[in-house]
Design an enzyme around this catalytic site. Sequence first.
Site, short mmCIF file in Angstrom:
data_model
loop_
_atom_site.label_atom_id
_atom_site.label_comp_id
_atom_site.label_asym_id
_atom_site.label_seq_id
_atom_site.Cartn_x
_atom_site.Cartn_y
_atom_site.Cartn_z
N SER A 92 -11.03 4.80 -0.19
CA SER A 92 -10.55 3.42 -0.11
C SER A 92 -10.71 2.68 -1.43
CB SER A 92 -11.34 2.68 0.98
OG SER A 92 -11.07 1.30 0.99
N ASP A 136 -1.44 4.83 3.23
CA ASP A 136 -0.35 3.89 3.50
C ASP A 136 0.20 3.19 2.27
OD1 ASP A 136 -2.66 2.10 3.12
OD2 ASP A 136 -1.34 0.54 3.93
N ASN A 185 -1.79 3.21 -3.91
CA ASN A 185 -3.02 3.81 -4.46
C ASN A 185 -3.43 5.08 -3.71
OD1 ASN A 185 -3.73 2.37 -2.13
ND2 ASN A 185 -5.71 1.75 -2.94
N ASP A 222 -7.58 6.88 4.18
CA ASP A 222 -7.61 5.52 3.64
C ASP A 222 -8.02 4.60 4.78
OD1 ASP A 222 -6.86 3.18 1.97
OD2 ASP A 222 -5.23 3.02 3.43
N MET A 223 -8.49 3.40 4.45
CA MET A 223 -8.97 2.49 5.49
C MET A 223 -7.94 1.41 5.83
SD MET A 223 -11.79 3.62 6.68
CE MET A 223 -12.56 2.24 7.51
N ASP A 224 -7.82 0.37 5.00
CA ASP A 224 -6.95 -0.75 5.31
C ASP A 224 -5.49 -0.31 5.40
OD1 ASP A 224 -8.84 -3.04 5.28
OD2 ASP A 224 -9.18 -2.36 3.23
#
Length: 273
Positions: A44, A218, A221, A9-11
């Site tokens: 993401s 994190d 989703n 995941d990114m953010d």
Amino acid sequence: MTIKILAVDMDGTFLNSKKQYNKARFLKQYEQLKQNNIHFVVASGNQLAKLVTYFPEISHEIAFIAENGAHVVDAGQEIAFAHLSHQQFIETLKAIDSTYTSKMVICGKQSAYVHKSMRADDYAKVARYFEKLIVVEDFYALNDLVCKITFIAQKNESFAIFQDLQQQSFVADRLLVPVSSGFDFIDLILPDQHKAHGLKLLLEKWKVEPSQVVAIGDNNNDIQMIKAVGYGFAVENAVEALKAVAPYGAASNEQEGALQVIDLMLKHEAPFS
């Protein structure tokens, strides 16, 4: 067990609070991933156009699961793009309370769209997450394939919006499913078009077993993806719901937790030993 795929995941996971990552460290790791025939997958809620900007050196050869799973691309080749029909989109717009118009981001294949009534501070926040973003006067006039509808909430407003969306007929009929993606964003996604589904398409293409996959996330989703793989990690700053299902933990996004996991994987150290 030989690891074949690393999905991040990114953010809040790969990126720190400044939406940056240690590029020098990662690119060295990436060369090692390639040498070990491990696919690197970016998973993401962001649109593809935004995700590509984070990896200009390698975007042409890695895989992206964008829009929370609706848009899947491998080495520049589109694998899938799930979307509402035009009629479904129009009916959904009609069902959503008009007071939300200024809070909505319509996520299309060509671009994302916001209404001219959106507050300036909300627009500034949305613009951080969407590389392609167009202000329009009328959502009903859009000519694009819509894969997701995102709502931006003010502080302490997310829960109320989420609860309201859950009462809608399009959710009861499973046309769309609300999911919190963190950072005061709520997404209406197509049912079963989540990150785990996008990952499954790549597994089928590459003939890889779920047990050979590492995933790091994190937020809510990420839950399906973390549960679907052999090695699921929740970073220290993850929501409790994800930590509850993740078999493994990692340091926070501010401490380069994802990159620490990659080092463990490349060195075959626990839990990869």
